[in-house]
Write a protein that holds these residues in place. Structure first.
Motif, short mmCIF file in Angstrom:
data_model
loop_
_atom_site.label_atom_id
_atom_site.label_comp_id
_atom_site.label_asym_id
_atom_site.label_seq_id
_atom_site.Cartn_x
_atom_site.Cartn_y
_atom_site.Cartn_z
N LEU A 43 0.98 -1.10 -0.25
CA LEU A 43 0.10 0.14 0.04
C LEU A 43 0.93 1.16 0.04
CD1 LEU A 43 -2.57 -1.11 2.82
CD2 LEU A 43 -2.75 -1.44 0.20
N SER A 44 0.66 2.09 -0.91
CA SER A 44 1.41 3.41 -0.95
C SER A 44 0.66 4.49 -0.36
CB SER A 44 1.82 3.83 -2.55
OG SER A 44 0.56 4.17 -3.13
N ASP A 45 1.09 5.51 -0.14
CA ASP A 45 0.45 6.67 0.62
C ASP A 45 -0.36 7.40 -0.29
OD1 ASP A 45 1.74 6.44 3.15
OD2 ASP A 45 3.14 7.91 2.90
N ARG A 46 0.11 7.38 -1.43
CA ARG A 46 -0.58 8.11 -2.67
C ARG A 46 -1.91 7.25 -2.92
NH1 ARG A 46 -1.15 13.25 -3.62
NH2 ARG A 46 -1.11 13.81 -5.74
N GLN A 47 -1.80 6.11 -3.05
CA GLN A 47 -2.92 5.15 -3.05
C GLN A 47 -4.06 5.20 -1.91
OE1 GLN A 47 -1.71 1.05 -3.00
NE2 GLN A 47 -1.00 1.17 -5.32
N PHE B 22 -7.97 6.96 -2.12
CA PHE B 22 -9.08 6.28 -1.44
C PHE B 22 -9.66 7.13 -0.54
CE2 PHE B 22 -10.45 3.41 1.91
CZ PHE B 22 -11.54 3.02 1.28
N GLN B 23 -8.91 8.04 0.47
CA GLN B 23 -9.80 8.66 1.29
C GLN B 23 -10.69 9.91 0.66
OE1 GLN B 23 -6.80 10.22 4.15
NE2 GLN B 23 -8.55 11.43 5.54
N GLN B 24 -9.90 10.44 -0.36
CA GLN B 24 -10.52 11.60 -0.96
C GLN B 24 -11.73 11.16 -1.54
OE1 GLN B 24 -9.73 14.67 -0.10
NE2 GLN B 24 -7.78 14.08 1.27
N VAL B 25 -11.72 10.00 -2.18
CA VAL B 25 -13.11 9.62 -2.96
C VAL B 25 -13.95 9.03 -1.89
CG1 VAL B 25 -13.88 7.77 -4.48
CG2 VAL B 25 -11.82 8.68 -4.95
N GLY C 230 -17.20 11.52 -2.44
CA GLY C 230 -18.12 10.82 -3.31
C GLY C 230 -18.07 10.60 -4.70
N SER C 231 -16.83 11.19 -5.22
CA SER C 231 -16.68 11.24 -6.65
C SER C 231 -15.08 11.34 -6.75
CB SER C 231 -17.25 12.31 -7.32
OG SER C 231 -16.82 13.29 -6.81
N VAL C 232 -14.92 10.78 -8.05
CA VAL C 232 -13.44 10.70 -8.28
C VAL C 232 -12.97 12.32 -8.87
CG1 VAL C 232 -11.69 10.02 -10.31
CG2 VAL C 232 -13.42 8.43 -9.35
N SER C 233 -14.05 12.90 -9.30
CA SER C 233 -13.71 14.44 -9.89
C SER C 233 -13.17 15.08 -8.63
CB SER C 233 -14.79 15.09 -10.76
OG SER C 233 -16.04 14.98 -9.86
N LEU D 64 -5.01 4.88 -9.48
CA LEU D 64 -4.52 4.76 -7.97
C LEU D 64 -5.46 3.93 -7.26
CD1 LEU D 64 -3.24 8.26 -6.99
CD2 LEU D 64 -1.76 6.24 -7.14
N LEU D 65 -6.86 4.05 -7.50
CA LEU D 65 -7.77 3.08 -7.17
C LEU D 65 -7.78 1.84 -7.57
CD1 LEU D 65 -11.12 5.56 -6.87
CD2 LEU D 65 -9.64 5.00 -4.96
#
Length: 307
Positions: A6-10, A14-17, A21-24, A40-41
Protein backbone atom coordinates in the motif's frame (compact mmCIF):
# COMPACT_ATOMS: atom_id res chain seq x y z
CA UNK A 1 -1.73 -14.27 -0.26
CA UNK A 2 1.14 -11.90 0.42
CA UNK A 3 0.49 -8.74 2.42
CA UNK A 4 -0.72 -5.93 0.13
CA UNK A 5 1.75 -3.24 -0.90
CA UNK A 6 0.00 0.00 0.00
CA UNK A 7 1.39 3.36 -1.00
CA UNK A 8 0.53 6.67 0.67
CA UNK A 9 -0.67 8.01 -2.67
CA UNK A 10 -3.12 5.14 -3.13
CA UNK A 11 -4.49 5.62 0.36
CA UNK A 12 -4.79 9.37 -0.10
CA UNK A 13 -6.76 8.86 -3.32
CA UNK A 14 -9.04 6.33 -1.60
CA UNK A 15 -9.66 8.65 1.37
CA UNK A 16 -10.51 11.60 -0.84
CA UNK A 17 -12.95 9.57 -2.94
CA UNK A 18 -14.64 8.32 0.23
CA UNK A 19 -14.95 11.87 1.54
CA UNK A 20 -15.92 13.56 -1.72
CA UNK A 21 -18.06 10.77 -3.13
CA UNK A 22 -16.57 11.21 -6.58
CA UNK A 23 -13.34 10.81 -8.53
CA UNK A 24 -13.58 14.36 -9.84
CA UNK A 25 -13.77 15.82 -6.33
CA UNK A 26 -10.84 13.72 -5.18
CA UNK A 27 -8.82 14.83 -8.21
CA UNK A 28 -9.39 18.50 -7.38
CA UNK A 29 -8.26 17.98 -3.79
CA UNK A 30 -5.16 16.04 -4.84
CA UNK A 31 -4.36 18.44 -7.73
CA UNK A 32 -4.13 15.60 -10.26
CA UNK A 33 -6.21 14.55 -13.27
CA UNK A 34 -9.17 12.21 -12.84
CA UNK A 35 -7.52 9.33 -14.72
CA UNK A 36 -4.69 9.51 -12.18
CA UNK A 37 -7.14 9.00 -9.31
CA UNK A 38 -8.84 6.13 -11.15
CA UNK A 39 -5.49 4.46 -11.75
CA UNK A 40 -4.52 4.76 -8.08
CA UNK A 41 -7.85 3.21 -7.02
CA UNK A 42 -7.45 0.28 -9.40
CA UNK A 43 -3.91 -0.30 -8.14
CA UNK A 44 -5.19 -0.24 -4.56
CA UNK A 45 -8.00 -2.69 -5.35
CA UNK A 46 -5.48 -5.01 -7.01
CA UNK A 47 -3.13 -4.85 -4.03
CA UNK A 48 -5.95 -5.35 -1.51
CA UNK A 49 -7.62 -8.15 -3.40
CA UNK A 50 -11.19 -6.85 -3.12
CA UNK A 51 -13.47 -4.31 -4.79
CA UNK A 52 -13.71 -0.85 -3.25
CA UNK A 53 -16.34 0.87 -5.39
CA UNK A 54 -19.24 -0.04 -7.62
CA UNK A 55 -20.82 2.26 -10.17
CA UNK A 56 -24.58 2.58 -9.82
CA UNK A 57 -26.62 4.95 -12.00
CA UNK A 58 -23.48 6.86 -12.87
CA UNK A 59 -22.31 7.24 -9.25
CA UNK A 60 -19.53 5.57 -7.31
CA UNK A 61 -20.82 3.64 -4.31
CA UNK A 62 -18.43 2.30 -1.68
CA UNK A 63 -18.68 -1.43 -0.98
CA UNK A 64 -19.06 -2.72 2.60
CA UNK A 65 -15.43 -3.81 2.38
CA UNK A 66 -14.41 -0.27 1.42
CA UNK A 67 -16.30 1.25 4.37
CA UNK A 68 -14.66 -1.20 6.77
CA UNK A 69 -11.22 -0.51 5.28
CA UNK A 70 -11.86 3.27 5.45
CA UNK A 71 -12.69 3.15 9.16
CA UNK A 72 -9.52 1.25 9.86
CA UNK A 73 -7.49 3.63 7.71
CA UNK A 74 -8.75 6.62 9.71
CA UNK A 75 -7.87 4.86 12.96
CA UNK A 76 -4.34 4.09 11.78
CA UNK A 77 -3.77 7.57 10.35
CA UNK A 78 -4.98 9.09 13.61
CA UNK A 79 -2.31 7.04 15.34
CA UNK A 80 0.28 8.33 12.89
CA UNK A 81 -0.77 11.91 13.67
CA UNK A 82 -0.29 11.16 17.36
CA UNK A 83 3.15 9.77 16.55
CA UNK A 84 4.04 12.89 14.55
CA UNK A 85 2.83 15.09 17.43
CA UNK A 86 5.02 13.10 19.81
CA UNK A 87 8.00 13.67 17.52
CA UNK A 88 7.25 17.41 17.49
CA UNK A 89 7.05 17.51 21.28
CA UNK A 90 10.37 15.68 21.60
CA UNK A 91 11.96 18.03 19.06
CA UNK A 92 10.58 21.14 20.79
CA UNK A 93 11.73 19.87 24.16
CA UNK A 94 15.24 19.42 22.82
CA UNK A 95 15.36 23.02 21.61
CA UNK A 96 14.02 24.48 24.85
CA UNK A 97 10.38 23.63 25.46
CA UNK A 98 8.78 22.31 28.64
CA UNK A 99 5.22 21.14 29.27
CA UNK A 100 4.02 20.61 32.82
CA UNK A 101 0.79 18.85 33.77
CA UNK A 102 -0.41 19.40 37.33
CA UNK A 103 -3.32 18.70 39.65
CA UNK A 104 -5.28 21.78 40.81
CA UNK A 105 -3.65 21.77 44.27
CA UNK A 106 -0.38 22.87 42.65
CA UNK A 107 -1.46 24.00 39.20
CA UNK A 108 -3.82 26.76 40.34
CA UNK A 109 -1.50 28.75 42.60
CA UNK A 110 1.80 27.25 43.71
CA UNK A 111 3.31 26.30 40.34
CA UNK A 112 2.40 29.68 38.76
CA UNK A 113 4.40 31.28 41.57
CA UNK A 114 7.34 28.99 40.81
CA UNK A 115 7.05 29.79 37.10
CA UNK A 116 7.01 33.52 37.83
CA UNK A 117 10.45 33.14 39.41
CA UNK A 118 11.70 30.60 36.88
CA UNK A 119 10.62 32.12 33.55
CA UNK A 120 12.79 35.30 33.64
CA UNK A 121 15.86 33.07 33.86
CA UNK A 122 14.77 31.19 30.69
CA UNK A 123 13.24 33.84 28.46
CA UNK A 124 13.90 31.89 25.24
CA UNK A 125 12.09 28.76 26.45
CA UNK A 126 8.46 27.97 25.66
CA UNK A 127 6.84 26.68 28.85
CA UNK A 128 3.29 25.34 29.19
CA UNK A 129 1.38 24.63 32.39
CA UNK A 130 -1.83 22.60 32.16
CA UNK A 131 -4.11 21.71 35.08
CA UNK A 132 -6.02 18.43 35.22
CA UNK A 133 -7.16 15.82 37.72
CA UNK A 134 -4.43 13.47 38.88
CA UNK A 135 -5.61 10.64 36.62
CA UNK A 136 -5.10 12.80 33.52
CA UNK A 137 -1.75 14.10 34.79
CA UNK A 138 -0.48 10.54 35.11
CA UNK A 139 -1.69 9.74 31.59
CA UNK A 140 0.01 12.86 30.22
CA UNK A 141 3.36 11.77 31.64
CA UNK A 142 2.97 8.12 30.58
CA UNK A 143 2.25 9.18 26.97
CA UNK A 144 4.91 11.92 27.19
CA UNK A 145 2.46 14.69 26.40
CA UNK A 146 4.08 16.29 29.45
CA UNK A 147 7.67 16.06 30.62
CA UNK A 148 6.76 16.81 34.24
CA UNK A 149 3.62 15.92 36.17
CA UNK A 150 2.40 16.69 39.69
CA UNK A 151 -0.31 14.35 40.94
CA UNK A 152 -1.72 12.53 43.94
CA UNK A 153 -1.32 9.28 41.95
CA UNK A 154 1.57 7.45 40.34
CA UNK A 155 3.83 6.65 43.25
CA UNK A 156 3.73 2.90 42.53
CA UNK A 157 3.22 3.07 38.77
CA UNK A 158 6.01 1.28 36.92
CA UNK A 159 5.43 3.35 33.79
CA UNK A 160 6.83 6.53 35.37
CA UNK A 161 9.58 7.72 37.67
CA UNK A 162 8.18 9.33 40.81
CA UNK A 163 9.40 11.40 43.73
CA UNK A 164 7.18 11.78 46.80
CA UNK A 165 6.56 15.08 48.58
CA UNK A 166 4.74 15.10 51.91
CA UNK A 167 2.44 17.81 53.20
CA UNK A 168 1.47 18.20 56.84
CA UNK A 169 -2.10 19.43 56.93
CA UNK A 170 -3.11 22.62 58.72
CA UNK A 171 -6.39 24.03 59.97
CA UNK A 172 -7.67 27.23 58.45
CA UNK A 173 -9.98 29.30 60.64
CA UNK A 174 -11.55 32.75 60.70
CA UNK A 175 -9.35 35.13 62.68
CA UNK A 176 -11.96 35.59 65.41
CA UNK A 177 -12.69 31.88 65.87
CA UNK A 178 -12.27 30.65 69.49
CA UNK A 179 -9.89 27.88 68.33
CA UNK A 180 -7.56 30.50 66.85
CA UNK A 181 -6.22 31.09 70.35
CA UNK A 182 -4.60 27.66 70.38
CA UNK A 183 -1.09 26.96 69.06
CA UNK A 184 -2.16 23.76 67.29
CA UNK A 185 -5.37 21.83 66.77
CA UNK A 186 -6.21 18.17 67.34
CA UNK A 187 -8.89 15.83 66.04
CA UNK A 188 -10.92 16.43 69.19
CA UNK A 189 -10.97 20.17 68.48
CA UNK A 190 -13.07 19.48 65.38
CA UNK A 191 -15.96 18.00 67.36
CA UNK A 192 -19.23 19.82 66.64
CA UNK A 193 -17.39 22.38 64.50
CA UNK A 194 -18.77 23.43 61.07
CA UNK A 195 -16.18 21.58 58.97
CA UNK A 196 -15.90 22.30 55.26
CA UNK A 197 -14.81 19.04 53.66
CA UNK A 198 -13.77 17.62 50.29
CA UNK A 199 -15.56 15.08 48.10
CA UNK A 200 -15.84 11.53 49.56
CA UNK A 201 -13.28 10.05 47.14
CA UNK A 202 -10.63 12.67 47.94
CA UNK A 203 -7.63 10.98 49.66
CA UNK A 204 -7.39 13.68 52.34
CA UNK A 205 -11.12 13.40 53.09
CA UNK A 206 -10.85 9.61 53.33
CA UNK A 207 -7.88 9.76 55.72
CA UNK A 208 -9.58 12.38 57.89
CA UNK A 209 -12.84 10.41 57.97
CA UNK A 210 -11.05 7.29 59.21
CA UNK A 211 -9.29 9.18 61.99
CA UNK A 212 -12.45 11.00 63.06
CA UNK A 213 -14.42 7.76 63.19
CA UNK A 214 -11.72 6.02 65.23
CA UNK A 215 -11.64 8.91 67.71
CA UNK A 216 -15.42 9.22 67.92
CA UNK A 217 -15.24 12.86 66.80
CA UNK A 218 -18.26 14.23 64.94
CA UNK A 219 -17.92 17.64 63.26
CA UNK A 220 -20.89 19.34 61.64
CA UNK A 221 -20.51 18.97 57.88
CA UNK A 222 -22.94 20.77 55.64
CA UNK A 223 -20.57 22.12 52.99
CA UNK A 224 -18.58 20.00 50.55
CA UNK A 225 -16.16 21.24 47.86
CA UNK A 226 -13.81 19.84 45.23
CA UNK A 227 -10.80 22.13 45.66
CA UNK A 228 -8.77 23.49 48.57
CA UNK A 229 -9.17 27.04 47.29
CA UNK A 230 -12.93 26.69 47.44
CA UNK A 231 -12.73 25.54 51.05
CA UNK A 232 -10.41 28.42 51.95
CA UNK A 233 -12.70 30.91 50.27
CA UNK A 234 -15.62 29.67 52.34
CA UNK A 235 -13.59 29.98 55.53
CA UNK A 236 -12.79 33.57 54.56
CA UNK A 237 -16.55 34.20 54.36
CA UNK A 238 -17.04 32.78 57.86
CA UNK A 239 -18.80 29.61 56.65
CA UNK A 240 -16.76 27.25 58.84
CA UNK A 241 -13.27 25.84 59.28
CA UNK A 242 -11.33 23.41 57.11
CA UNK A 243 -8.37 21.06 57.11
CA UNK A 244 -6.19 22.10 54.21
CA UNK A 245 -2.72 21.82 52.75
CA UNK A 246 -0.18 24.51 53.70
CA UNK A 247 0.42 25.52 50.06
CA UNK A 248 -3.19 26.61 49.62
CA UNK A 249 -3.48 28.01 53.13
CA UNK A 250 -0.58 30.41 52.68
CA UNK A 251 -2.53 32.35 50.03
CA UNK A 252 -5.03 33.37 52.74
CA UNK A 253 -2.49 34.13 55.45
CA UNK A 254 -2.95 37.87 54.97
CA UNK A 255 -6.75 37.74 54.54
CA UNK A 256 -7.58 37.88 58.22
CA UNK A 257 -7.54 34.11 58.59
CA UNK A 258 -5.64 31.98 61.06
CA UNK A 259 -3.47 28.99 60.14
CA UNK A 260 -2.75 26.42 62.84
CA UNK A 261 -0.79 23.13 62.64
CA UNK A 262 -3.00 20.03 62.74
CA UNK A 263 -1.63 17.20 64.87
CA UNK A 264 -3.40 14.37 63.02
CA UNK A 265 -1.29 12.70 60.34
CA UNK A 266 -3.31 12.49 57.13
CA UNK A 267 -0.44 11.18 54.99
CA UNK A 268 -0.96 13.83 52.35
CA UNK A 269 1.52 12.92 49.64
CA UNK A 270 1.81 14.07 46.04
CA UNK A 271 4.27 12.93 43.42
CA UNK A 272 6.55 14.55 40.91
CA UNK A 273 6.21 12.30 37.85
CA UNK A 274 8.59 12.02 34.91
CA UNK A 275 8.63 9.62 31.93
CA UNK A 276 10.54 6.43 32.68
CA UNK A 277 12.08 6.05 29.22
CA UNK A 278 12.86 9.71 28.50
CA UNK A 279 15.91 11.50 29.97
CA UNK A 280 14.97 14.86 31.45
CA UNK A 281 15.90 17.97 29.52
CA UNK A 282 18.14 20.57 31.14
CA UNK A 283 15.16 22.89 31.31
CA UNK A 284 13.08 20.31 33.21
CA UNK A 285 15.91 19.65 35.64
CA UNK A 286 16.28 23.37 36.27
CA UNK A 287 12.55 23.73 36.91
CA UNK A 288 12.59 20.84 39.38
CA UNK A 289 15.37 22.59 41.26
CA UNK A 290 13.34 25.80 41.40
CA UNK A 291 10.29 23.84 42.55
CA UNK A 292 12.20 22.17 45.39
CA UNK A 293 13.51 25.55 46.57
CA UNK A 294 10.03 27.08 46.68
CA UNK A 295 8.47 24.00 48.25
CA UNK A 296 11.02 23.82 51.06
CA UNK A 297 10.73 27.55 51.76
CA UNK A 298 6.94 27.36 51.92
CA UNK A 299 7.00 24.49 54.43
CA UNK A 300 9.47 26.48 56.56
CA UNK A 301 7.23 29.55 56.36
CA UNK A 302 9.96 31.62 54.67
CA UNK A 303 10.28 33.32 51.32
CA UNK A 304 12.34 31.48 48.66
CA UNK A 305 15.52 33.17 47.46
CA UNK A 306 14.86 35.94 44.95
CA UNK A 307 11.21 36.43 45.96
Amino acid sequence: MDSPRLSDRQLQAFQQVMECGSVSGAARRLFIAQPGVTRLLKQLEHDLGFTLFERRRGRLVATPEARLFYREQLRVWSGLETLRATARRIREREVGGLRISAMPLLGMTFLPDVLAAFAPQHEEARIELATFRSEQVLEDVVTQRAELGFAMLGGGDERVESEAFCLESVCLLPGDHPLAARDRLTLEDLHDQPLICYEPRDPTRQSLDRLLAAAGVRPRRHLQVSLALQAARLVAQGAGITVIDPLSARIFADKGLTIRPFTAELNDTFYLLTPREQPLSCLAQAFIGEFRTHFSATLRGTEPPGS
